[in-house]
Design a protein around this motif. Structure first.
Motif, short mmCIF file in Angstrom:
data_model
loop_
_atom_site.label_atom_id
_atom_site.label_comp_id
_atom_site.label_asym_id
_atom_site.label_seq_id
_atom_site.Cartn_x
_atom_site.Cartn_y
_atom_site.Cartn_z
N SER A 1 -6.06 5.54 0.24
CA SER A 1 -5.72 4.16 -0.06
C SER A 1 -6.89 3.47 -0.77
O SER A 1 -8.04 3.61 -0.37
CB SER A 1 -5.40 3.44 1.26
OG SER A 1 -5.14 2.09 1.01
N SER A 2 -6.57 2.70 -1.82
CA SER A 2 -7.61 1.93 -2.50
C SER A 2 -7.90 0.72 -1.64
O SER A 2 -6.99 -0.04 -1.33
CB SER A 2 -7.13 1.47 -3.87
OG SER A 2 -6.46 2.51 -4.51
N THR B 1 0.84 -1.20 0.00
CA THR B 1 0.00 0.00 0.00
C THR B 1 0.88 1.26 0.00
O THR B 1 1.95 1.29 0.63
CB THR B 1 -0.96 -0.05 1.22
OG1 THR B 1 -1.80 1.09 1.17
CG2 THR B 1 -0.24 -0.06 2.56
N LYS C 1 0.72 2.40 -7.02
CA LYS C 1 -0.02 1.60 -8.02
C LYS C 1 -1.05 2.47 -8.74
O LYS C 1 -1.14 2.46 -9.97
CB LYS C 1 -0.72 0.40 -7.34
CG LYS C 1 0.23 -0.57 -6.69
CD LYS C 1 -0.48 -1.72 -6.02
CE LYS C 1 -1.30 -1.30 -4.82
NZ LYS C 1 -0.51 -0.74 -3.71
N THR C 2 -1.82 3.22 -7.94
CA THR C 2 -2.85 4.06 -8.56
C THR C 2 -2.19 5.16 -9.39
O THR C 2 -2.67 5.51 -10.47
CB THR C 2 -3.77 4.66 -7.47
OG1 THR C 2 -4.29 3.57 -6.70
CG2 THR C 2 -4.93 5.44 -8.06
N PHE C 3 -1.06 5.66 -8.91
CA PHE C 3 -0.35 6.69 -9.68
C PHE C 3 0.04 6.12 -11.05
O PHE C 3 -0.13 6.77 -12.07
CB PHE C 3 0.90 7.14 -8.91
CG PHE C 3 1.65 8.22 -9.60
CD1 PHE C 3 1.29 9.55 -9.45
CD2 PHE C 3 2.72 7.92 -10.45
CE1 PHE C 3 1.98 10.56 -10.12
CE2 PHE C 3 3.41 8.92 -11.12
CZ PHE C 3 3.04 10.23 -10.95
N1 LIG Z 1 6.11 7.72 -9.43
C1 LIG Z 1 5.52 8.64 -8.63
N2 LIG Z 1 5.77 9.95 -8.81
C2 LIG Z 1 5.20 10.88 -8.02
N3 LIG Z 1 4.35 10.60 -7.00
C3 LIG Z 1 4.08 9.31 -6.76
C4 LIG Z 1 4.65 8.27 -7.56
N4 LIG Z 1 4.20 7.10 -7.10
C5 LIG Z 1 3.38 7.40 -6.07
N5 LIG Z 1 3.31 8.72 -5.86
C6 LIG Z 1 2.53 9.39 -4.82
O1 LIG Z 1 2.55 8.57 -3.66
C7 LIG Z 1 1.28 8.54 -3.01
C8 LIG Z 1 0.76 7.10 -2.90
O2 LIG Z 1 0.56 6.61 -4.22
P1 LIG Z 1 -0.71 5.73 -4.63
O3 LIG Z 1 -1.97 6.21 -3.99
O4 LIG Z 1 -0.68 5.64 -6.10
O5 LIG Z 1 -0.30 4.36 -3.95
P2 LIG Z 1 -1.04 2.93 -4.04
O6 LIG Z 1 0.02 1.92 -4.18
O7 LIG Z 1 -2.10 2.97 -5.07
O8 LIG Z 1 -1.67 2.84 -2.58
P3 LIG Z 1 -2.92 1.93 -2.07
O9 LIG Z 1 -2.56 0.53 -2.29
O10 LIG Z 1 -3.00 2.28 -0.62
O11 LIG Z 1 -4.09 2.39 -2.84
C9 LIG Z 1 0.37 9.42 -3.85
O12 LIG Z 1 0.35 10.71 -3.29
C10 LIG Z 1 1.05 9.47 -5.21
O13 LIG Z 1 0.77 10.66 -5.92
#
Ligand SMILES: Nc1ncnc2c1ncn2[C@@H]1O[C@H](COP(=O)(O)OP(=O)(O)OP(=O)(O)O)[C@@H](O)[C@H]1O
Length: 449
Positions: free
Chosen positions: A300-301, A183, A187-189
């Motif tokens: 968080s998703s 988490t 991933k969502t980014f």
């Molecule tokens: N490559 C990147 N460049 C800039 N910012 C990033 C990058 N990757 C992640 N972030 C930032 O980090 C934070 C967490 O990213 P994100 O929500 O995409 O994580 P996730 O893995 O989808 O989390 P979850 O599993 O909890 O949903 C966000 O604010 C996102 O904008």
């Protein structure tokens, strides 16, 4: 000059070029058709005087003009075909590379604002294929992947590596691109991105529409979006009821059709004619996703978000199926419940995500060992992806890791998971279809090189 003969020959050349049209754009075909329409019919050409004694000089000049116009157009088209052949060769190379394999990419999240640099012993990407972890006592551990994106990698760079799979979708393969990882690792980014830096989903859909136009067949494209929340499927294109009197959305069910293709009963599939229509639906679905603030991530998703783009083409015999699908999946984040200190609903959500990720791991591991029984039935996630994870499908897994020392345990777990997936060989070399593909690859290579 014998303009009648030249024109006839040109028409024949143009028609034979049309025989290569499978990979040519509709603009190309339209311009060819326009040229052919402007050519005099064979009969009228035959009737034209061919010696210079003709007293109609204007007509002769007109013919010369049109012949030189057509010649220019032919030169242009020949160059264009050459360029296409170069591209085709490149795609073929990537196709062979993709054939029968799951490709695993790793993306390392950058340090984001507010994070403490002080006692970081960061994960290091030493080159574009290797991740090196710095452990205690100057020890290191390295992992190899098909591609490693270091923290400074752009969304563009990520998509460039993913894009060849879209061609496979146009060719009739089922394909699945999924983002896996702890988490908060991005991933969502990667999948969704932002307005300024769109992620894989919008880019993949845009590329799909573009390639569908370029390949010169009529495609019917439909868009669906669902999430798997606490083990249940929810249609993200159906708004949640806001009043007690609002009708409940019908339950979604997973079935297999007689050909073994997975069908999701009651899932809304909306026909989309262009990228913007699909994008609007995607944005709508994203708004309906279940997210919540956790200790690790403010948004968080709490579910697995799955986008399905189904592509149907009725007039392309060379495609493997009439209808096939591209799955784009933003998996819920794996988390150590003890570490996240989640409780109540957040704890249940975390457990449900972990359970289904572990089922996904089991499926991948069984595929790797070429077991007869693949435990697809152990989770809704693997049931839905059944026909897009096994033989005859193309898969890209993007494993996401944190750069932080405190996440080292999760990083090692994610990288181990991804390493197991990497050695999955999804193709069955003995099938007739595989043999036919190999044969045609050799023929094509021979023709192209
Ligand atoms: N490559 C990147 N460049 C800039 N910012 C990033 C990058 N990757 C992640 N972030 C930032 O980090 C934070 C967490 O990213 P994100 O929500 O995409 O994580 P996730 O893995 O989808 O989390 P979850 O599993 O909890 O949903 C966000 O604010 C996102 O904008």
């Amino acid at each position: 000059m014998d303009s009648g003969k030249s024109i006839r020959n040109l028409a024949v050349s143009l028609h034979s070029l049309l025989g290569l049209k499978t990979h040519l754009t509709s603009n190309w075909v339209k311009s060819i058709s326009d040229i052919i329409k402007t050519l005099p019919s064979e009969k009228s050409v035959d009737m034209q005087p061919t010696n210079s004694d003709t007293d109609d000089d204007d007509d002769g000049d007109g013919d010369d003009d049109s012949v030189s116009k057509i010649k220019d157009e032919l030169t242009f088209l020949t160059n264009y075909i050459n360029q296409l052949n170069i591209k085709r060769r490149q795609i073929l190379h990537e196709f062979l590379d993709l054939k029968g394999n799951i490709r695993v990419f790793c993306r390392i999240r950058p340090i984001t604002g507010g994070e403490n640099f002080g006692h970081l012993r960061p994960v290091v990407a030493s080159n574009s294929n290797e991740v090196v972890l710095k452990l205690m006592d100057n020890k290191t551990k390295s992992y190899n992947f098909d591609q490693v994106f270091h923290p400074g990698s752009s969304q563009d760079q990520v998509f460039t590596e993913v894009e060849p799979i879209i061609k496979s979708v146009i060719d009739g393969y089922n394909a699945c691109i999924f983002a896996y990882g702890q988490t908060g690792t991005g991933k969502t980014f990667t999948m969704e991105g932002s307005a300024d830096t769109p992620g894989i989903v919008p880019r993949a859909i845009e590329a799909l529409f573009k390639q569908a136009v370029d390949c010169n067949h009529a495609f019917l494209i439909s868009f669906s979006m669902l999430e798997i929340y606490m083990g249940n499927l929810k249609d993200l294109l159906v708004p949640k009821p806001t009043k007690v009197t609002d009708p409940m959305a019908p339950c979604l069910s997973i079935q297999a059709d007689p050909k073994g293709e997975i069908v999701i009963g009651n899932l809304v599939a909306i026909e989309v004619n262009d990228f913007n229509q699909a994008l609007r639906l995607y944005r709508l679905g994203c708004r309906l996703r279940t997210t919540a603030s956790t200790n690790s991530n403010l948004t968080s998703s709490r579910s697995h978000c799955m986008i399905r783009v189904a592509i149907t083409c009725f007039d392309a015999a060379e495609r493997r199926r009439e209808t096939n699908k591209l799955w784009l999946v933003d998996l819920g984040g794996s988390e150590r419940v003890l570490k996240t200190k989640a409780s109540g609903k957040r704890l249940d959500e975390g457990k449900a995500i972990n359970l289904s990720l572990s089922a996904l791991g089991d499926v991948i591991s069984s595929l790797q060992r070429k077991r007869h029984h693949i435990p697809y039935r152990n989770s809704k996630l693997t049931q839905v992806l059944k026909d897009s994870l096994g033989d005859d499908s193309k898969t890209i897994m993007l494993v996401h890791v944190s750069p932080k020392e405190e996440d080292l345990c999760e990083t090692i777990c994610s990288l181990n998971f991804a390493t197991r997936a990497k050695s999955v060989h999804l193709g069955n070399e003995d099938t007739t279809v595989s043999r036919q593909i190999s044969f045609w690859c050799i023929v094509l290579l021979h023709y192209l090189l």
